[in-house]
Design a protein around this motif. Structure first.
Motif, short mmCIF file in Angstrom:
data_model
loop_
_atom_site.label_atom_id
_atom_site.label_comp_id
_atom_site.label_asym_id
_atom_site.label_seq_id
_atom_site.Cartn_x
_atom_site.Cartn_y
_atom_site.Cartn_z
N LYS A 91 -5.45 -7.97 7.00
CA LYS A 91 -5.26 -9.35 6.56
C LYS A 91 -6.17 -10.29 7.35
O LYS A 91 -6.27 -10.20 8.57
CB LYS A 91 -3.81 -9.77 6.74
N GLN A 92 -6.79 -11.20 6.63
CA GLN A 92 -7.56 -12.24 7.29
C GLN A 92 -6.60 -13.35 7.73
O GLN A 92 -5.41 -13.34 7.40
CB GLN A 92 -8.60 -12.80 6.32
N GLN A 93 -7.11 -14.34 8.43
CA GLN A 93 -6.27 -15.43 8.90
C GLN A 93 -5.68 -16.24 7.75
O GLN A 93 -4.61 -16.80 7.85
CB GLN A 93 -7.07 -16.36 9.82
N ASP A 94 -6.41 -16.29 6.63
CA ASP A 94 -5.90 -17.04 5.47
C ASP A 94 -4.93 -16.22 4.65
O ASP A 94 -4.46 -16.65 3.59
CB ASP A 94 -7.05 -17.52 4.59
N GLY A 95 -4.59 -15.01 5.09
CA GLY A 95 -3.62 -14.18 4.39
C GLY A 95 -4.21 -13.22 3.38
O GLY A 95 -3.53 -12.33 2.89
N HIS A 96 -5.50 -13.37 3.05
CA HIS A 96 -6.13 -12.48 2.09
C HIS A 96 -6.48 -11.14 2.74
O HIS A 96 -6.59 -11.02 3.95
CB HIS A 96 -7.40 -13.12 1.51
N LEU A 97 -6.64 -10.13 1.89
CA LEU A 97 -7.01 -8.81 2.38
C LEU A 97 -8.52 -8.70 2.49
O LEU A 97 -9.24 -9.15 1.61
CB LEU A 97 -6.50 -7.72 1.43
N SER A 98 -8.99 -8.12 3.57
CA SER A 98 -10.43 -7.94 3.72
C SER A 98 -10.82 -6.47 3.56
O SER A 98 -11.99 -6.14 3.58
CB SER A 98 -10.90 -8.44 5.08
N GLY A 99 -9.83 -5.62 3.39
CA GLY A 99 -10.15 -4.21 3.22
C GLY A 99 -8.91 -3.37 3.37
O GLY A 99 -7.80 -3.88 3.31
N ILE A 100 -9.11 -2.06 3.58
CA ILE A 100 -7.94 -1.20 3.72
C ILE A 100 -7.75 -0.92 5.21
O ILE A 100 -8.61 -0.39 5.84
CB ILE A 100 -8.12 0.05 2.87
N GLY A 101 -6.60 -1.39 5.77
CA GLY A 101 -6.27 -1.41 7.19
C GLY A 101 -4.79 -1.18 7.53
O GLY A 101 -4.35 -0.15 7.46
N MET A 102 -3.65 -1.86 7.69
CA MET A 102 -2.28 -1.67 8.20
C MET A 102 -1.60 -0.36 7.77
O MET A 102 -2.28 0.57 7.47
CB MET A 102 -1.40 -2.84 7.77
N THR A 103 -0.33 -0.30 7.76
CA THR A 103 0.38 0.95 7.50
C THR A 103 1.00 0.96 6.10
O THR A 103 1.09 -0.07 5.44
CB THR A 103 1.50 1.15 8.52
N ILE A 110 0.84 -1.20 0.00
CA ILE A 110 0.00 0.00 0.00
C ILE A 110 0.87 1.25 0.00
O ILE A 110 1.93 1.29 0.63
CB ILE A 110 -0.96 0.00 1.20
N LYS A 111 0.44 2.28 -0.74
CA LYS A 111 1.26 3.48 -0.91
C LYS A 111 0.59 4.76 -0.41
O LYS A 111 1.28 5.76 -0.19
CB LYS A 111 1.62 3.66 -2.39
N SER A 112 -0.71 4.78 -0.26
CA SER A 112 -1.39 6.02 0.14
C SER A 112 -1.44 6.15 1.65
O SER A 112 -1.81 5.21 2.36
CB SER A 112 -2.83 6.02 -0.41
N LYS A 113 -1.07 7.30 2.16
CA LYS A 113 -1.12 7.54 3.59
C LYS A 113 -2.57 7.55 4.08
O LYS A 113 -3.46 8.03 3.38
CB LYS A 113 -0.46 8.88 3.92
N GLY A 114 -2.76 7.04 5.27
CA GLY A 114 -4.10 7.01 5.83
C GLY A 114 -4.88 5.76 5.47
O GLY A 114 -5.96 5.52 5.99
N LEU A 115 -4.33 4.96 4.54
CA LEU A 115 -4.98 3.70 4.17
C LEU A 115 -4.14 2.55 4.70
O LEU A 115 -2.93 2.63 4.80
CB LEU A 115 -5.12 3.60 2.66
N ASP A 148 3.44 0.78 3.11
CA ASP A 148 4.55 -0.11 2.77
C ASP A 148 4.43 -1.50 3.37
O ASP A 148 5.32 -2.33 3.19
CB ASP A 148 5.91 0.51 3.15
N ASP A 149 3.36 -1.81 4.09
CA ASP A 149 3.11 -3.20 4.47
C ASP A 149 2.79 -4.01 3.22
O ASP A 149 2.12 -3.52 2.31
CB ASP A 149 1.95 -3.30 5.46
N GLU A 150 3.28 -5.25 3.17
CA GLU A 150 3.11 -6.08 1.99
C GLU A 150 2.14 -7.22 2.25
O GLU A 150 1.95 -7.64 3.39
CB GLU A 150 4.46 -6.65 1.54
N ALA A 151 1.55 -7.72 1.18
CA ALA A 151 0.68 -8.90 1.27
C ALA A 151 0.79 -9.67 -0.03
O ALA A 151 0.86 -9.08 -1.11
CB ALA A 151 -0.76 -8.49 1.53
N VAL A 152 0.84 -10.99 0.07
CA VAL A 152 0.83 -11.84 -1.12
C VAL A 152 -0.63 -11.98 -1.58
O VAL A 152 -1.46 -12.51 -0.85
CB VAL A 152 1.44 -13.22 -0.82
#
Length: 320
Positions: free
Chosen positions: A245-257, A236-241, A259-263
């Protein structure tokens, strides 16, 4: 390869889809079956349909567009579909794919993949040109893929990138993709750009791509990278977004900080260990598409019932 060179001598600069190629160069699939194989990671669309955030939905749809190339590294040729040829596949989960060859020259295939979560519509045609001076086959795609997510009603559309079959005449053949693919959300200003890297010397950047998801003011919301035959990793690159991550590793929405990464996607369908599909480096899903169960009732126009395709199996075991 010598016989192939003889055939191609008179085909320089021509569209190879108009030239008969010996069956010995084919794998036992039809291009209509390949169209279904391109869509084998439809679970990405099921995830996208459950998401509320429109940018994360677009990210998963873009990951799906990249996954279309996961099986495109094979160098064996599928059978050209006959006019009116059809193919259908129904998954145990209820996902259904139907395709038909609607034009012979130019060769055009139309397909539809549907579930309770999405509709994928394909309209594909390719133009191929042999470049003997470069020892390659240049494949320019034409047509589009249109995706509708049923829960939100969001619609997305994208085309394809250029494909190069290298060492067509001399050397070991290998596949490369290059160019930009734009995934647009219809009736919205959101879009994503995927840049497929052209392979450099010593195979630098082979399989690699980079890209980003943009808002209407061209601000990067996500950036991503990976290899089209392996995965997609998003940041993620936009500040404020944030990413959630769900338990299965998928994204459920816009949440962490930032430059956090997700596969987002991984090419995890295992290779088939059943011949002749193993020899063609096909996956278990490809084998499933070509298999006919005892309780299936197929129309006479189905790709799996083509006599030349069935003869290919006989030819393979005869050679073994």
């Amino acid at each position: 390869r010598k016989s192939l060179i003889t055939i191609l001598e008179n085909a320089i600069g021509m569209d190879i889809t108009t030239i008969p190629i010996p069956v010995s160069y084919n794998e036992s699939t039809s291009f209509l079956m390949r169209m279904c194989e391109f869509l084998q990671y439809w679970q990405l669309l099921e995830i996208a349909d459950t998401l509320e955030d429109p940018f994360t939905r677009l990210l998963y749809v873009t990951a799906f567009s990249v996954s279309n190339y996961a099986s495109s590294g094979r160098t064996s040729k599928p059978f050209n579909p006959l006019l009116g040829e059809t193919f259908e596949y129904i998954d145990d989960s209820g996902v259904r794919f139907v395709a038909e060859q609607v034009s012979h020259h130019p060769p055009i295939g139309a397909g539809s993949l549907e579930s309770e979560h999405f509709i994928v519509e394909q309209y594909h045609n390719v133009k191929t040109k042999i470049k003997v001076t470069s020892n390659l086959l240049d494949v320019e795609p034409s047509g589009y893929t249109r995706i509708t997510l049923k829960s939100s009603g969001s619609v997305y559309i994208y085309d394809g990138c250029r494909t190069l079959v290298n060492n067509l005449i001399v050397g070991s053949m290998w596949i490369d993709h290059d160019g930009d693919v734009i995934v647009r959300e219809v009736n919205s200003d959101r879009y994503a750009i995927v840049e497929y890297k052209k392979t450099g010397r010593l195979f630098g950047d082979w399989h690699k791509y980079v890209g980003a998801v943009y808002s209407g003011d061209n601000t990067e919301v996500f950036e991503f990278e990976g290899k089209w035959n392996e995965n997609m990793v998003a940041k993620i690159k936009s500040k404020g977004l944030k990413l959630i991550k769900q338990q299965d590793g998928h994204l459920s929405g816009i949440g962490m900080t930032v430059d956090d990464e997700a596969v987002i996607w991984e090419n995890d369908i295992p290779m088939s260990d059943i011949q002749p599909y193993k020899g063609w480096k096909c996956t278990e899903f490809t084998y499933l598409l070509g298999n006919i169960s005892d309780d299936q009732h197929l129309p006479d126009t189905d790709s799996r019932l083509r006599s030349d395709r069935l003869d290919k199996h006989i030819y393979y075991f005869y050679c073994v």
